[in-house]
Design a protein around this motif. Structure first.
Motif, PDB file in Angstrom:
ATOM      1  N   HIS A 133       5.914   6.043  -1.779  1.00 43.12           N
ATOM      2  CA  HIS A 133       5.824   6.422  -3.040  1.00 43.12           C
ATOM      3  C   HIS A 133       6.658   5.691  -4.016  1.00 43.12           C
ATOM      4  CE1 HIS A 133       9.646   7.755  -1.556  1.00 43.12           C
ATOM      5  NE2 HIS A 133       9.238   8.362  -0.669  1.00 43.12           N
ATOM      6  N   ARG A 134       6.866   6.067  -5.137  1.00 44.24           N
ATOM      7  CA  ARG A 134       7.542   5.161  -6.190  1.00 44.24           C
ATOM      8  C   ARG A 134       9.132   4.690  -5.948  1.00 44.24           C
ATOM      9  NH1 ARG A 134       6.224   4.682 -11.468  1.00 44.24           N
ATOM     10  NH2 ARG A 134       7.688   3.452 -12.662  1.00 44.24           N
ATOM     11  N   ILE A 153       1.472  -0.590  -6.490  1.00 47.62           N
ATOM     12  CA  ILE A 153       0.389  -0.257  -5.305  1.00 47.62           C
ATOM     13  C   ILE A 153      -0.123  -1.737  -5.011  1.00 47.62           C
ATOM     14  CG2 ILE A 153      -1.785   0.432  -5.056  1.00 47.62           C
ATOM     15  CD1 ILE A 153       0.183   2.840  -4.924  1.00 47.62           C
ATOM     16  N   GLU A 154      -0.457  -2.241  -6.030  1.00 51.95           N
ATOM     17  CA  GLU A 154      -1.198  -3.691  -5.675  1.00 51.95           C
ATOM     18  C   GLU A 154      -0.075  -4.760  -4.888  1.00 51.95           C
ATOM     19  OE1 GLU A 154      -2.422  -4.963  -9.513  1.00 51.95           O
ATOM     20  OE2 GLU A 154      -4.229  -3.742  -9.660  1.00 51.95           O
ATOM     21  N   ARG A 155       0.944  -4.616  -5.564  1.00 54.57           N
ATOM     22  CA  ARG A 155       1.797  -5.711  -4.544  1.00 54.57           C
ATOM     23  C   ARG A 155       2.124  -5.277  -3.173  1.00 54.57           C
ATOM     24  NH1 ARG A 155       6.901  -5.061  -2.670  1.00 54.57           N
ATOM     25  NH2 ARG A 155       8.019  -7.018  -2.534  1.00 54.57           N
ATOM     26  N   ALA A 156       2.135  -3.794  -2.988  1.00 54.73           N
ATOM     27  CA  ALA A 156       2.208  -3.323  -1.620  1.00 54.73           C
ATOM     28  C   ALA A 156       1.413  -3.493  -0.611  1.00 54.73           C
ATOM     29  CB  ALA A 156       2.381  -1.599  -1.531  1.00 54.73           C
ATOM     30  N   GLU A 157       0.015  -3.629  -1.181  1.00 51.77           N
ATOM     31  CA  GLU A 157      -1.150  -4.085  -0.439  1.00 51.77           C
ATOM     32  C   GLU A 157      -1.216  -5.369  -0.033  1.00 51.77           C
ATOM     33  OE1 GLU A 157      -5.091  -1.651  -1.260  1.00 51.77           O
ATOM     34  OE2 GLU A 157      -4.310  -2.105  -3.326  1.00 51.77           O
ATOM     35  N   ARG A 158      -0.798  -6.328  -0.815  1.00 55.05           N
ATOM     36  CA  ARG A 158      -0.493  -7.761  -0.922  1.00 55.05           C
ATOM     37  C   ARG A 158       0.514  -8.156   0.301  1.00 55.05           C
ATOM     38  NH1 ARG A 158      -0.561  -8.181  -6.408  1.00 55.05           N
ATOM     39  NH2 ARG A 158       1.605  -8.623  -6.321  1.00 55.05           N
ATOM     40  N   VAL A 159       1.739  -7.347   0.423  1.00 55.95           N
ATOM     41  CA  VAL A 159       2.698  -7.511   1.312  1.00 55.95           C
ATOM     42  C   VAL A 159       2.288  -7.141   2.674  1.00 55.95           C
ATOM     43  CG1 VAL A 159       4.786  -6.607   2.015  1.00 55.95           C
ATOM     44  CG2 VAL A 159       4.713  -7.479  -0.576  1.00 55.95           C
ATOM     45  N   THR A 160       1.414  -5.750   2.738  1.00 54.62           N
ATOM     46  CA  THR A 160       1.054  -5.157   3.717  1.00 54.62           C
ATOM     47  C   THR A 160       0.000  -6.388   4.602  1.00 54.62           C
ATOM     48  OG1 THR A 160       1.541  -2.877   3.054  1.00 54.62           O
ATOM     49  CG2 THR A 160      -0.207  -3.446   4.968  1.00 54.62           C
ATOM     50  N   ASN A 161      -0.865  -6.700   3.786  1.00 50.86           N
ATOM     51  CA  ASN A 161      -2.024  -7.651   4.275  1.00 50.86           C
ATOM     52  C   ASN A 161      -1.236  -8.915   4.822  1.00 50.86           C
ATOM     53  OD1 ASN A 161      -3.919  -5.905   3.944  1.00 50.86           O
ATOM     54  ND2 ASN A 161      -4.297  -7.145   1.566  1.00 50.86           N
ATOM     55  N   ALA A 162      -0.063  -9.297   4.215  1.00 62.85           N
ATOM     56  CA  ALA A 162       0.453 -10.653   4.687  1.00 62.85           C
ATOM     57  C   ALA A 162       1.301 -10.323   5.986  1.00 62.85           C
ATOM     58  CB  ALA A 162       1.502 -11.103   3.689  1.00 62.85           C
ATOM     59  N   PHE A 180      -1.742   0.689   9.208  1.00 62.80           N
ATOM     60  CA  PHE A 180      -2.733   1.369   8.416  1.00 62.80           C
ATOM     61  C   PHE A 180      -2.216   2.004   7.092  1.00 62.80           C
ATOM     62  CE2 PHE A 180      -3.438   2.394  12.772  1.00 62.80           C
ATOM     63  CZ  PHE A 180      -4.951   2.437  12.901  1.00 62.80           C
ATOM     64  N   TYR A 181      -2.897   1.486   5.995  1.00 62.29           N
ATOM     65  CA  TYR A 181      -2.110   1.606   4.501  1.00 62.29           C
ATOM     66  C   TYR A 181      -3.228   2.556   3.595  1.00 62.29           C
ATOM     67  CZ  TYR A 181      -0.425   0.477  -0.371  1.00 62.29           C
ATOM     68  OH  TYR A 181       0.078   0.404  -1.354  1.00 62.29           O
ATOM     69  N   VAL A 182      -2.844   3.461   3.314  1.00 65.20           N
ATOM     70  CA  VAL A 182      -3.623   4.473   2.555  1.00 65.20           C
ATOM     71  C   VAL A 182      -3.235   4.454   1.203  1.00 65.20           C
ATOM     72  CG1 VAL A 182      -4.405   6.885   2.449  1.00 65.20           C
ATOM     73  CG2 VAL A 182      -3.937   5.675   4.725  1.00 65.20           C
ATOM     74  N   VAL A 183      -4.149   4.098   0.126  1.00 65.67           N
ATOM     75  CA  VAL A 183      -4.039   4.234  -1.292  1.00 65.67           C
ATOM     76  C   VAL A 183      -4.026   5.666  -1.659  1.00 65.67           C
ATOM     77  CG1 VAL A 183      -4.739   3.519  -3.470  1.00 65.67           C
ATOM     78  CG2 VAL A 183      -4.845   1.973  -1.312  1.00 65.67           C
ATOM     79  N   PRO A 184      -2.913   6.028  -2.643  1.00 64.80           N
ATOM     80  CA  PRO A 184      -3.019   7.413  -3.106  1.00 64.80           C
ATOM     81  C   PRO A 184      -4.482   7.660  -4.111  1.00 64.80           C
ATOM     82  CG  PRO A 184      -1.613   5.916  -4.495  1.00 64.80           C
ATOM     83  CD  PRO A 184      -1.896   5.395  -3.292  1.00 64.80           C
ATOM     84  N   ASP A 185      -4.817   8.775  -3.817  1.00 68.04           N
ATOM     85  CA  ASP A 185      -6.131   9.184  -4.412  1.00 68.04           C
ATOM     86  C   ASP A 185      -6.296   8.883  -5.999  1.00 68.04           C
ATOM     87  OD1 ASP A 185      -6.717  10.254  -1.843  1.00 68.04           O
ATOM     88  OD2 ASP A 185      -7.038  12.309  -2.814  1.00 68.04           O
ATOM     89  N   LYS A 237      -3.950  10.125 -17.005  1.00 68.08           N
ATOM     90  CA  LYS A 237      -2.958  10.440 -17.903  1.00 68.08           C
ATOM     91  C   LYS A 237      -1.721  10.468 -16.939  1.00 68.08           C
ATOM     92  CE  LYS A 237      -4.569  13.159 -21.726  1.00 68.08           C
ATOM     93  NZ  LYS A 237      -4.539  14.746 -22.323  1.00 68.08           N
ATOM     94  N   ALA A 238      -1.881  11.023 -15.735  1.00 70.33           N
ATOM     95  CA  ALA A 238      -0.868  10.855 -14.683  1.00 70.33           C
ATOM     96  C   ALA A 238      -0.522   9.273 -14.141  1.00 70.33           C
ATOM     97  CB  ALA A 238      -1.055  11.694 -13.263  1.00 70.33           C
ATOM     98  N   VAL A 239      -1.599   8.561 -14.211  1.00 75.33           N
ATOM     99  CA  VAL A 239      -1.291   7.147 -13.844  1.00 75.33           C
ATOM    100  C   VAL A 239      -0.528   6.405 -15.040  1.00 75.33           C
ATOM    101  CG1 VAL A 239      -2.702   5.004 -13.400  1.00 75.33           C
ATOM    102  CG2 VAL A 239      -3.226   7.028 -12.104  1.00 75.33           C
ATOM    103  N   GLU A 240      -1.147   6.751 -16.287  1.00 74.10           N
ATOM    104  CA  GLU A 240      -0.551   6.101 -17.413  1.00 74.10           C
ATOM    105  C   GLU A 240       0.710   6.401 -17.547  1.00 74.10           C
ATOM    106  OE1 GLU A 240      -2.834   7.715 -20.760  1.00 74.10           O
ATOM    107  OE2 GLU A 240      -4.769   6.482 -19.977  1.00 74.10           O
ATOM    108  N   ARG A 241       1.226   7.589 -17.119  1.00 72.80           N
ATOM    109  CA  ARG A 241       2.775   8.107 -17.383  1.00 72.80           C
ATOM    110  C   ARG A 241       3.576   7.415 -16.124  1.00 72.80           C
ATOM    111  NH1 ARG A 241       5.897  12.227 -19.382  1.00 72.80           N
ATOM    112  NH2 ARG A 241       7.296  13.122 -18.011  1.00 72.80           N
ATOM    113  N   ALA A 242       2.904   7.059 -15.051  1.00 73.89           N
ATOM    114  CA  ALA A 242       3.346   6.200 -13.979  1.00 73.89           C
ATOM    115  C   ALA A 242       3.735   4.869 -14.466  1.00 73.89           C
ATOM    116  CB  ALA A 242       2.728   6.304 -12.659  1.00 73.89           C
ATOM    117  N   GLN A 243       2.920   4.673 -15.116  1.00 71.74           N
ATOM    118  CA  GLN A 243       3.097   2.864 -15.858  1.00 71.74           C
ATOM    119  C   GLN A 243       4.009   2.915 -16.712  1.00 71.74           C
ATOM    120  OE1 GLN A 243       0.659   2.138 -13.442  1.00 71.74           O
ATOM    121  NE2 GLN A 243       0.480   0.570 -14.771  1.00 71.74           N
TER     122      GLN A 243
END
Length: 384
Positions: free
Chosen positions: A165-166, A212-221, A233-238, A351-357
């Motif tokens: 999470h954040r 989220i995108e950085r975490a995916e890159r780091v996980t793949n590396a 196993f890396y699961v993206v939030p819905d 809206k929830a995603v915008e708030r997270a940004q």
């Protein structure tokens, strides 16, 4: 609330409940801010007896279940855990213990090994003592490391689980490194999904898209770096998907959960849904519950769907998404999951995603709500 009927739809073919999740207790020494236990758990203190659970295991195996997970709360708080594991093993289940590690001493581990336990999933909250203990509101980091060593000493395959999470996603590289150092065979980096306690804390926990995108890159590396030493196993939030997932691989399709008081549900949180009656294993046989109960049949197939979902070419891929998420975000359990960008309620998610940004969390506006019996008693009763 009216759920549309579709008598012209054929009943779906129903297979057996392959995966039984035995939620033995809601008691837990941890107070995680993202716990999936219902927020009203303190209103449901009743627990099945040892004999009740033994009967449930026998009935579930007779109905076709092949895998049994023992969870909670913290299942090690049940003194009869070894008895239940031994019976599950005798019946032919593959058995899995999902634990915080609290209570897994060397002697208890030896007893569980003797009982035939196949597999342990150990949870961490972070790779550092400070954040691990803050997020769980307990001092458990060193204990978890000792438990990891006990697991390996007993020859169990170990799955390490860390909810992402954040507040910890920027340290995902360190979490992976720690899992390798502890010799875990598998690491589940499951981004928090926003149900129950995580929904209460969503503003503080939902990561930004960049995180989220950085975490995916780091996980793949790290996957490339460590190769076969560990499976990650890396699961993206819905909330960061455009299409929902099949909830629990389909409502009443694979998973059967029995809650501490014996209520049988298709997923952890289904008891919150209005207009549904879920049976109790004290009153009905597991096979009858699975095949015949109204609660398990309500959202099988597509007869329950509204026209927009029923006519969608993707309906077989996602089965309309998650019924609990639809209800929590729209008030209608028969609505399309708002994660879907075709949903008329998709704006709730965006809206929830915008708030997270928009900033580094919202704890200055509202403090984190830690899971506890005291906090739970403040919540209205949601489940039957």
């Amino acid at each position: 609330m009216n759920t549309p009927a579709a008598p012209e739809q054929a009943s779906p073919q129903i297979g057996p409940p392959l995966w039984l999740l035995a939620e033995l207790t809601y008691r837990c020494p941890l107070h995680c801010v993202f716990c999936y236990n219902p927020v009203d758990f303190a209103h449901h203190p009743d627990e099945l007896s040892t004999d009740d659970w033994l009967r449930v295991l026998r009935e579930a195996r007779a109905a076709g279940s092949v895998q049994c997970g023992f969870s909670g709360g913290e299942p090690l708080l049940r003194d009869d855990l070894e008895i239940l594991v031994a019976e599950a093993h005798r019946l032919g289940f593959y058995t899995n213990l999902l634990t915080s590690g609290v209570g897994l001493t060397e002697s208890r581990a030896a007893a569980l090994k003797e009982a035939g336990l196949d597999h342990i999933q150990l949870s961490f909250q972070d790779s550092t003592r400070e954040l691990n203990d803050f997020l769980s509101h307990t001092r458990t980091f060193e204990l978890k490391q000792k438990v990891a060593a006990i697991i390996k000493a007993n020859g169990w395959p170990m799955v390490m689980n860390c909810v992402i999470h954040r507040l910890n996603i920027d340290y995902i590289d360190r979490i992976i490194d720690m899992a390798v150092e502890l010799d875990a065979e598998y690491l589940e980096l499951a981004n928090s999904q926003y149900y129950s306690w995580a929904l209460l804390n969503r503003d503080q926990l939902l990561p930004s898209r960049e995180q989220i995108e950085r975490a995916e890159r780091v996980t793949n590396a790290r996957r490339e770096q460590y190769g076969d030493r560990i499976r990650i196993f890396y699961v993206v939030p819905d909330y960061y998907e455009n299409r929902p997932k099949k909830c629990m691989n389909g409502w009443g399709n694979v998973f059967l959960t029995v809650t501490p008081d014996g209520t049988a549900v298709p997923c952890h949180t289904a008891a919150m849904l209005p207009g549904l009656s879920f049976p109790n294993v004290r009153d009905m046989d597991v096979k009858q519950i699975w095949y015949d109960s109204e609660g398990f049949n309500r959202y099988r197939g597509d007869g329950w769907m509204k026209d927009s979902c029923r006519s969608c070419p993707d309906k077989e891929k996602d089965l309309g998404g998650c019924r609990c998420q639809a209800f929590m975000l729209t008030g209608d359990p028969a609505a399309a999951d708002p994660v879907c960008d075709k949903s008329p309620h998709h704006h709730v998610v965006t809206k929830a995603v915008e708030r997270a940004q928009s900033g580094e969390g919202r704890m200055h506006e509202a403090p984190l709500v830690f899971r506890s019996p005291e906090e739970s008693r403040k919540r209205p009763v949601l489940s039957s």
